[in-house]
Design a protein around this motif. Structure first.
Motif, PDB file in Angstrom:
ATOM      1  N   LYS B  43       9.071 -47.090  -3.554  1.00 54.60           N
ATOM      2  CA  LYS B  43       8.264 -48.073  -3.252  1.00 54.60           C
ATOM      3  C   LYS B  43       8.618 -49.137  -4.231  1.00 54.60           C
ATOM      4  O   LYS B  43       8.548 -50.612  -3.763  1.00 54.60           O
ATOM      5  CB  LYS B  43       6.750 -47.658  -3.119  1.00 54.60           C
ATOM      6  N   SER B  44       8.412 -48.742  -5.476  1.00 51.98           N
ATOM      7  CA  SER B  44       8.545 -49.917  -6.546  1.00 51.98           C
ATOM      8  C   SER B  44       9.951 -50.295  -6.560  1.00 51.98           C
ATOM      9  O   SER B  44      10.198 -51.612  -6.691  1.00 51.98           O
ATOM     10  CB  SER B  44       8.121 -49.310  -7.800  1.00 51.98           C
ATOM     11  N   THR B  45      10.808 -49.462  -6.207  1.00 56.06           N
ATOM     12  CA  THR B  45      12.284 -50.026  -6.159  1.00 56.06           C
ATOM     13  C   THR B  45      12.472 -50.793  -5.119  1.00 56.06           C
ATOM     14  O   THR B  45      13.231 -51.840  -5.156  1.00 56.06           O
ATOM     15  CB  THR B  45      13.165 -48.911  -5.853  1.00 56.06           C
ATOM     16  N   MET B  87       3.561 -56.895 -10.485  1.00 52.71           N
ATOM     17  CA  MET B  87       4.304 -55.552 -10.925  1.00 52.71           C
ATOM     18  C   MET B  87       3.220 -54.332 -11.016  1.00 52.71           C
ATOM     19  O   MET B  87       2.095 -54.430 -11.593  1.00 52.71           O
ATOM     20  CB  MET B  87       5.125 -55.836 -12.074  1.00 52.71           C
ATOM     21  N   GLN B  88       3.825 -53.037 -10.910  1.00 56.45           N
ATOM     22  CA  GLN B  88       3.094 -51.903 -11.184  1.00 56.45           C
ATOM     23  C   GLN B  88       2.478 -51.728 -12.465  1.00 56.45           C
ATOM     24  O   GLN B  88       1.337 -51.447 -12.580  1.00 56.45           O
ATOM     25  CB  GLN B  88       3.839 -50.827 -10.559  1.00 56.45           C
ATOM     26  N   SER B  89       3.470 -51.918 -13.434  1.00 54.94           N
ATOM     27  CA  SER B  89       3.296 -52.161 -14.650  1.00 54.94           C
ATOM     28  C   SER B  89       3.915 -53.274 -15.538  1.00 54.94           C
ATOM     29  O   SER B  89       4.782 -53.193 -16.255  1.00 54.94           O
ATOM     30  CB  SER B  89       3.627 -50.974 -15.499  1.00 54.94           C
ATOM     31  N   LEU B 168       2.205 -56.741  -3.489  1.00 57.88           N
ATOM     32  CA  LEU B 168       1.404 -56.180  -4.551  1.00 57.88           C
ATOM     33  C   LEU B 168       1.690 -54.759  -4.847  1.00 57.88           C
ATOM     34  O   LEU B 168       1.324 -53.800  -4.262  1.00 57.88           O
ATOM     35  CB  LEU B 168      -0.097 -56.274  -4.162  1.00 57.88           C
ATOM     36  N   ASP B 169       2.259 -54.290  -6.022  1.00 54.20           N
ATOM     37  CA  ASP B 169       2.716 -53.122  -6.283  1.00 54.20           C
ATOM     38  C   ASP B 169       1.687 -52.273  -7.012  1.00 54.20           C
ATOM     39  O   ASP B 169       1.654 -52.445  -8.243  1.00 54.20           O
ATOM     40  CB  ASP B 169       4.067 -52.829  -6.945  1.00 54.20           C
ATOM     41  N   GLU B 170       0.843 -51.535  -6.307  1.00 50.68           N
ATOM     42  CA  GLU B 170      -0.233 -50.798  -6.938  1.00 50.68           C
ATOM     43  C   GLU B 170      -1.107 -51.490  -7.545  1.00 50.68           C
ATOM     44  O   GLU B 170      -1.430 -51.384  -8.796  1.00 50.68           O
ATOM     45  CB  GLU B 170       0.269 -49.558  -7.741  1.00 50.68           C
ATOM     46  N   LEU B 171      -1.551 -52.907  -7.223  1.00 47.49           N
ATOM     47  CA  LEU B 171      -2.562 -53.593  -7.859  1.00 47.49           C
ATOM     48  C   LEU B 171      -3.732 -52.831  -8.196  1.00 47.49           C
ATOM     49  O   LEU B 171      -4.259 -53.303  -9.138  1.00 47.49           O
ATOM     50  CB  LEU B 171      -2.851 -54.913  -6.828  1.00 47.49           C
TER      51      LEU B 171
HETATM   52 MG   LIG Z   1       5.642 -47.296  -7.548  1.00 45.14          MG
END
Ligand SMILES: [Mg+2]
Ligand SMILES: Nc1ncnc2c1ncn2[C@@H]1O[C@H](COP(=O)(O)OP(=O)(O)OP(=O)(O)O)[C@@H](O)[C@H]1O
Lengths: 437, 255
Positions: B43-45, B87-89, B168-171
């Motif tokens: 997913k993040s990729t 971003m997620q992080s 929104l990646d794991e906001l």
């Molecule tokens: Mg991810």
């Protein structure tokens, strides 16, 4: 007139031009002897200087008096200095001095300082007008046999600033000296002596430039600073010599009880730089700080760092060094912390960070840390990094192009230094970096 | 904004690992899409690929933004086109202040640089809306920010940069319940003002979907969308886990 090549006769001639006292002439000759004996430093970059080609002294014979108005100075030189921003910077300062080639040509400071009995003039004028004051400190903090280039400076020195801040005196704004080399093969050997008497405070700024010629020039300065009891002195400089100037400078401060010396030292220009500002923490509870940055691109070798010699008890020193190497440049930190046996309960923190921007550039960290008693400590940290892809991605993902993003990361890396500069200089530094990186 | 991802095959730069396999997805104008899927599924990729990260290589397929391929574009060009990835992080960058950074980012997409006064006003308003401490403006980007503060900082950037596609990646990870609501309210507000703006929400939990109600829920597994459905699908996943989907994935075709 112009003196090329170095021998005892040149030294004598310089002394005669300046019509100086015998003790100074003798000092020059002793220094020259030392210069002949001492080898180039055994460490650092290879120095290959042809001493016979250098101009050791150059002045304008018609103008042998220091002016305090720009109107009295040759318009060509004024235009040149104006283009460099010197005239404009004067309004942010309490006083300014300008050296062109070998002689100080301009000196001015605000009336209030004269009333406070602050002295800000050239070293030559000081030697004539305040001989006792000069004699007490001159050559006492940096010895003329310290190293080859300190000895060279001792024999042919010309120009440089003299500052005396009386006890219980604070200046609101900095004093600045500006050094300009304009001739090919020119050697500039200014000698600066700063005395901040007890319970006083001074911020001094030094600026310098030279045009780029294919022949190399030499800048071998000596700076001696005396920081009295409970006093504070800050010395800020960004050296931006052209990339053909070899910059071999000895800077040292002697700090009395509860005094503080701060070196803010930026090295962006020049070919080879060897410069290690030093604090001798003589008094108990004295403090020394050196924050330096060096940027080495192309064939530049920045061999810089700091030295902290702890003699007094409860003394503190901090060294923060940030180096950037690019395009085959070499940025090396070379520093020394020496906590002597009697300097009990002292601490030193050394932090060296390097940013290497490509695979052909080099950087090295050469720390010497000596602690000779058990109640003191030296902390040393060093990091080497590249521009992180992750950081670039983050900035670019907000629409900032790669070049600008890299620039931001570099400025961020230098933040510790930037935040110590007065606003005008921080802006100037940004521009310099943009041009050089 | 319309985004079409067509048969995308993506490997890591070192060619060692295949992450997306024949991945296809269309994000429709003004709609909210959600992707859920097990850890490590890509997913993040996917989000970084859309943004143009050079950590990965697109082997096959295409990504069309309003009908035009964005594969040749650099990361910053994609951003200026209107893509925004929270971003997620989010990483921290020492020495570069939030305000310096945001002003630079804003100016890169403007003809005339924004005046300092206007900028400060916008930034202060944005921080107030998000209940952020105004001192963060002068701090280094994300340096010593808490997990939740970093996430809020992402949304502050979004508010100022005004994108057309928001990923929104794991906001929701790292935000407390109140902050999640504040942040989602801000995004809703933004959507109201920009009705063609589309949203792609990557999440593991349905809480965020209570505030940002998705039009489509996509289940991703092993580098591919396995199933698409309404909000209910997300609830089912939350209750039963991804194995549930695996069972039915053969039966339900992708949209
Ligand atoms: Mg991810
Ligand atoms: N640059 C890379 N190099 C090697 N492997 C990578 C790289 N980036 C991602 N991966 C791997 O690819 C897979 C997908 O990672 P990704 O971060 O996209 O997962 P995700 O679906 O976002 O997971 P999560 O729900 O845990 O956030 C993981 O197995 C990860 O380890």
């Amino acid at each position: 007139m112009e003196l090329v090549g170095l021998n005892k006769e040149t030294v004598n001639q310089i002394s005669e031009i300046k019509q100086e006292a015998d003790w100074i002439k003798e000092y020059r000759l002793r220094s020259y002897e030392a210069f002949e004996k001492i080898e180039n430093p055994a460490f650092g970059p290879k120095l290959n200087i042809d001493f016979s080609k250098i101009i050791y002294y150059k002045n304008n014979e018609q103008e042998d008096k220091i002016k305090d108005s720009w109107d009295d100075i040759d318009t060509e030189i004024v235009d040149e200095l104006d283009n460099l921003g010197v005239l404009e910077s004067e309004c942010h300062l309490d006083g300014i001095g300008v050296q062109y080639e070998s002689e100080v040509i301009y000196h001015n400071m605000i009336e209030e300082l004269k009333k406070k009995d602050i002295i800000f003039t050239s070293i030559e004028v000081a030697m004539k007008e305040y001989p006792e004051l000069v004699k007490k400190y001159f050559g006492k903090i940096v010895s003329n046999s310290e190293n080859k280039y300190a000895a060279l400076n001792g024999s042919v020195f010309s120009g440089g600033s003299f500052i005396y801040v009386p006890p219980h005196t604070k200046l609101d704004r900095p004093l600045q000296s500006y050094f300009r080399i304009n001739s090919r093969n020119m050697g500039q050997f200014e000698r600066t002596l700063i005395i901040v008497d007890h319970d006083s405070e001074l911020h001094y700024i030094e600026g310098c430039t030279a045009p780029n010629y294919s022949e190399s020039s030499l800048h071998a300065a000596v700076v001696e600073i005396y920081v009295g009891k409970n006093s504070k002195c800050r010395y800020s400089t960004i050296q931006n010599w052209a990339q053909n100037v070899n910059n071999l400078v000895t800077k040292r401060a002697l700090v009395e009880e509860n005094g503080t010396m701060e070196w803010i030292d930026g090295n962006i220009g020049s070919n080879i730089t060897m410069k290690y500002p030093c604090c001798i923490l003589k008094g108990d509870k004295s403090n020394g700080t050196c924050i330096t940055i060096s940027v080495a691109t192309n064939k530049q070798e920045q061999d810089t760092g700091a030295r902290m010699i702890h003699l007094g008890k409860n003394t503190r020193s901090t060294i923060i060094s940030k180096s950037i190497a690019k395009n085959g440049g070499n940025a090396t930190y070379r520093g020394k912390v020496d906590i002597k046996k009697n300097a009990t309960n002292s601490t030193s923190l050394v932090k060296c960070d390097t940013l290497i921007l490509d695979n052909i550039s080099k950087s090295d960290t050469v720390p010497t840390n000596i602690c000779n008693n058990t109640s003191s400590s030296i902390e040393h940290e060093a990091t080497v990094s590249k521009i992180s892809e992750e950081k670039l991605f983050y900035l670019m993902s907000r629409g900032i192009d790669k070049e600008r993003a890299t620039e931001l990361i570099i400025l961020g890396f230098l933040e510790k230094f930037r935040e110590e500069l007065p606003m005008e200089y921080a802006v100037e530094l940004n521009q310099l970096l943009k041009r050089n990186l | 904004m319309n985004l079409v991802i067509k048969d995308l095959n993506v490997v890591t730069k070192d060619q060692e690992k295949e992450i997306l396999k024949d991945f296809s997805l269309e994000i429709l104008p003004g709609k909210i899409h959600t992707i859920m899927g097990p850890n490590g599924t890509g997913k993040s990729t996917l989000s970084k690929i859309i943004m143009g990260s050079s950590d990965y290589e697109v082997k096959e397929g295409d990504i069309l933004y309003n009908g035009k391929s964005i594969l040749p574009l650099t990361v910053d060009e994609r951003s200026r086109l209107g893509i925004f990835l929270a971003m997620q992080s989010p990483i921290s960058i020492e020495g570069v202040t939030n305000s310096e950074f945001l002003r630079t980012a804003l100016n890169e997409r403007r003809e005339q640089p924004i005046g300092i006064y206007q900028f400060m006003k916008d930034m202060e308003q944005g921080m107030k809306d998000l209940k952020m401490d105004s001192s963060m403006m002068h701090r280094s980007i994300n340096k010593d920010f808490s997990g939740g503060e970093r996430k809020k900082n992402e949304i502050l950037q979004l508010k100022l940069l005004k994108p057309e596609l928001i990923i929104l990646d794991e906001l929701d990870s790292g935000l407390d319940v109140d902050s999640l609501k504040i942040v989602c309210d801000n995004i809703q507000e933004y959507r109201k003002e920009n009705p063609t703006c589309s949203l792609l929400i990557i999440t593991h939990y349905t809480k965020i979907l209570d505030y940002l109600i998705p039009d489509y829920v996509h289940i991703m597994k092993n580098g591919k969308i396995r199933k698409t459905g309404p909000l209910d699908l997300a609830k089912q996943i939350e209750n039963c886990g991804f194995n549930y989907t695996e069972d039915v994935s053969e039966l339900v075709t992708n949209e």
